[in-house]
Design a protein around this motif. Structure first.
Motif, PDB file in Angstrom:
ATOM      1  N   ASP A  75       0.873  -1.163   0.000  1.00 17.49           N
ATOM      2  CA  ASP A  75       0.000   0.000   0.000  1.00 17.49           C
ATOM      3  C   ASP A  75       0.919   1.224   0.000  1.00 17.49           C
ATOM      4  O   ASP A  75       1.793   1.336   0.866  1.00 17.49           O
ATOM      5  N   PRO A  76       0.762   2.127  -0.959  1.00 20.35           N
ATOM      6  CA  PRO A  76       1.643   3.305  -1.003  1.00 20.35           C
ATOM      7  C   PRO A  76       1.671   4.085   0.311  1.00 20.35           C
ATOM      8  O   PRO A  76       2.667   4.724   0.623  1.00 20.35           O
ATOM      9  N   ARG A  77       0.612   3.991   1.102  1.00 21.66           N
ATOM     10  CA  ARG A  77       0.589   4.696   2.391  1.00 21.66           C
ATOM     11  C   ARG A  77       1.564   4.089   3.387  1.00 21.66           C
ATOM     12  O   ARG A  77       1.920   4.714   4.382  1.00 21.66           O
ATOM     13  N   ASP A  78       2.028   2.852   3.124  1.00 19.34           N
ATOM     14  CA  ASP A  78       2.950   2.176   4.032  1.00 19.34           C
ATOM     15  C   ASP A  78       4.418   2.415   3.681  1.00 19.34           C
ATOM     16  O   ASP A  78       5.300   1.973   4.403  1.00 19.34           O
ATOM     17  N   LEU A  79       4.677   3.091   2.568  1.00 16.63           N
ATOM     18  CA  LEU A  79       6.054   3.316   2.148  1.00 16.63           C
ATOM     19  C   LEU A  79       6.692   4.434   2.953  1.00 16.63           C
ATOM     20  O   LEU A  79       6.045   5.404   3.331  1.00 16.63           O
ATOM     21  N   ASP A  80       7.983   4.309   3.208  1.00 22.09           N
ATOM     22  CA  ASP A  80       8.728   5.296   3.985  1.00 22.09           C
ATOM     23  C   ASP A  80       9.644   6.077   3.051  1.00 22.09           C
ATOM     24  O   ASP A  80      10.618   5.542   2.529  1.00 22.09           O
ATOM     25  N   PHE A  81       9.316   7.327   2.835  1.00 19.55           N
ATOM     26  CA  PHE A  81      10.097   8.175   1.939  1.00 19.55           C
ATOM     27  C   PHE A  81      11.073   9.063   2.699  1.00 19.55           C
ATOM     28  O   PHE A  81      11.701   9.930   2.121  1.00 19.55           O
ATOM     29  N   ASP A  88      13.026  19.817   4.738  1.00 19.60           N
ATOM     30  CA  ASP A  88      11.851  19.823   3.863  1.00 19.60           C
ATOM     31  C   ASP A  88      12.234  19.731   2.392  1.00 19.60           C
ATOM     32  O   ASP A  88      11.423  19.968   1.510  1.00 19.60           O
ATOM     33  N   LEU A  89      13.487  19.361   2.130  1.00 23.04           N
ATOM     34  CA  LEU A  89      13.974  19.244   0.754  1.00 23.04           C
ATOM     35  C   LEU A  89      13.942  17.786   0.299  1.00 23.04           C
ATOM     36  O   LEU A  89      14.478  16.902   0.969  1.00 23.04           O
ATOM     37  N   ASP A 104      24.225  22.527  -7.600  1.00 26.71           N
ATOM     38  CA  ASP A 104      23.917  23.297  -6.399  1.00 26.71           C
ATOM     39  C   ASP A 104      22.775  22.663  -5.616  1.00 26.71           C
ATOM     40  O   ASP A 104      22.799  22.646  -4.380  1.00 26.71           O
ATOM     41  N   ALA A 105      21.780  22.126  -6.316  1.00 25.48           N
ATOM     42  CA  ALA A 105      20.623  21.517  -5.649  1.00 25.48           C
ATOM     43  C   ALA A 105      21.070  20.323  -4.808  1.00 25.48           C
ATOM     44  O   ALA A 105      20.630  20.153  -3.672  1.00 25.48           O
ATOM     45  N   PHE A 106      21.966  19.516  -5.365  1.00 28.88           N
ATOM     46  CA  PHE A 106      22.437  18.352  -4.613  1.00 28.88           C
ATOM     47  C   PHE A 106      23.290  18.791  -3.426  1.00 28.88           C
ATOM     48  O   PHE A 106      23.143  18.269  -2.325  1.00 28.88           O
ATOM     49  N   SER A 107      24.158  19.765  -3.636  1.00 20.74           N
ATOM     50  CA  SER A 107      25.004  20.260  -2.542  1.00 20.74           C
ATOM     51  C   SER A 107      24.155  20.794  -1.395  1.00 20.74           C
ATOM     52  O   SER A 107      24.430  20.517  -0.220  1.00 20.74           O
ATOM     53  N   GLN A 108      23.116  21.557  -1.716  1.00 21.16           N
ATOM     54  CA  GLN A 108      22.233  22.105  -0.688  1.00 21.16           C
ATOM     55  C   GLN A 108      21.519  20.984   0.054  1.00 21.16           C
ATOM     56  O   GLN A 108      21.395  21.007   1.279  1.00 21.16           O
ATOM     57  N   TRP A 109      21.058  19.970  -0.681  1.00 19.72           N
ATOM     58  CA  TRP A 109      20.358  18.844  -0.071  1.00 19.72           C
ATOM     59  C   TRP A 109      21.283  18.104   0.893  1.00 19.72           C
ATOM     60  O   TRP A 109      20.912  17.783   2.016  1.00 19.72           O
ATOM     61  N   VAL A 110      22.528  17.842   0.473  1.00 20.04           N
ATOM     62  CA  VAL A 110      23.493  17.139   1.317  1.00 20.04           C
ATOM     63  C   VAL A 110      23.830  17.961   2.552  1.00 20.04           C
ATOM     64  O   VAL A 110      23.914  17.432   3.665  1.00 20.04           O
ATOM     65  N   MET A 111      24.007  19.261   2.398  1.00 19.59           N
ATOM     66  CA  MET A 111      24.326  20.117   3.545  1.00 19.59           C
ATOM     67  C   MET A 111      23.163  20.130   4.548  1.00 19.59           C
ATOM     68  O   MET A 111      23.380  20.062   5.755  1.00 19.59           O
ATOM     69  N   THR A 112      21.953  20.198   4.051  1.00 18.02           N
ATOM     70  CA  THR A 112      20.778  20.153   4.932  1.00 18.02           C
ATOM     71  C   THR A 112      20.734  18.825   5.674  1.00 18.02           C
ATOM     72  O   THR A 112      20.486  18.776   6.872  1.00 18.02           O
ATOM     73  N   LEU A 113      21.017  17.752   4.963  1.00 18.40           N
ATOM     74  CA  LEU A 113      21.037  16.425   5.565  1.00 18.40           C
ATOM     75  C   LEU A 113      22.123  16.343   6.643  1.00 18.40           C
ATOM     76  O   LEU A 113      21.893  15.806   7.727  1.00 18.40           O
ATOM     77  N   ALA A 114      23.274  16.898   6.356  1.00 19.40           N
ATOM     78  CA  ALA A 114      24.399  16.843   7.308  1.00 19.40           C
ATOM     79  C   ALA A 114      24.109  17.608   8.591  1.00 19.40           C
ATOM     80  O   ALA A 114      24.568  17.212   9.668  1.00 19.40           O
ATOM     81  N   TYR A 115      23.331  18.685   8.490  1.00 19.51           N
ATOM     82  CA  TYR A 115      23.070  19.504   9.665  1.00 19.51           C
ATOM     83  C   TYR A 115      21.830  19.097  10.464  1.00 19.51           C
ATOM     84  O   TYR A 115      21.571  19.639  11.513  1.00 19.51           O
ATOM     85  N   GLU A 116      21.073  18.124   9.931  1.00 24.24           N
ATOM     86  CA  GLU A 116      19.907  17.657  10.675  1.00 24.24           C
ATOM     87  C   GLU A 116      20.342  16.911  11.919  1.00 24.24           C
ATOM     88  O   GLU A 116      21.354  16.217  11.916  1.00 24.24           O
TER      89      GLU A 116
END
Length: 118
Positions: A75-81, A88-89, A104-116
């Motif tokens: 069920d798509p509702r059971d998938l973990d994204f 929020d990226l 730049d989009a990937f760099s920003q995404w990785v930096m956001t991930l690193a700081y979470e």
């Protein structure tokens, strides 16, 4: 996630469904062995689960024999994204055919991930 239809399953049918879900997929012959049922009963269980659209079977060859590979229908509702998210990226690679790890989009995404904080 349990559906209302799953309440109509017998105990062995529920065990079979759980086995398929936890393994992510299993060959039909291994399914029978794991449940400790004969091939006839195993086929009936899979027929019912397939009829209820809880699993699907695909023809395959396994150990030199024609058989089926049984997988759960998710069920798509059971998938973990969550693994695709950084804050929020959404990962910039989702939906892109060409991946540019220098973008730049990937760099920003990785930096956001690193700081979470987890």
């Amino acid at each position: 996630m349990s559906t209302a239809a799953e309440t109509d399953l017998s105990e062995v049918e529920r065990e079979g469904l759980e086995l398929i879900r936890t393994t992510g997929g299993i060959h039909q012959s291994d399914f029978w062995k794991e449940l400790d049922v004969d091939s006839r009963k195993g086929s009936r269980i899979l027929d019912k689960l397939e009829e209820m659209e809880l699993v699907e079977r695909a023809e395959t060859v396994y150990e030199g024999h024609n058989t089926y590979y049984v997988t759960p229908i998710l069920d798509p509702r059971d998938l973990d994204f969550s693994l695709l998210m950084a804050g929020d990226l959404l990962s910039p690679f989702v939906g892109d055919e060409e991946i540019d790890p220098q973008s730049d989009a990937f760099s920003q995404w990785v930096m956001t991930l690193a700081y979470e904080e987890y």
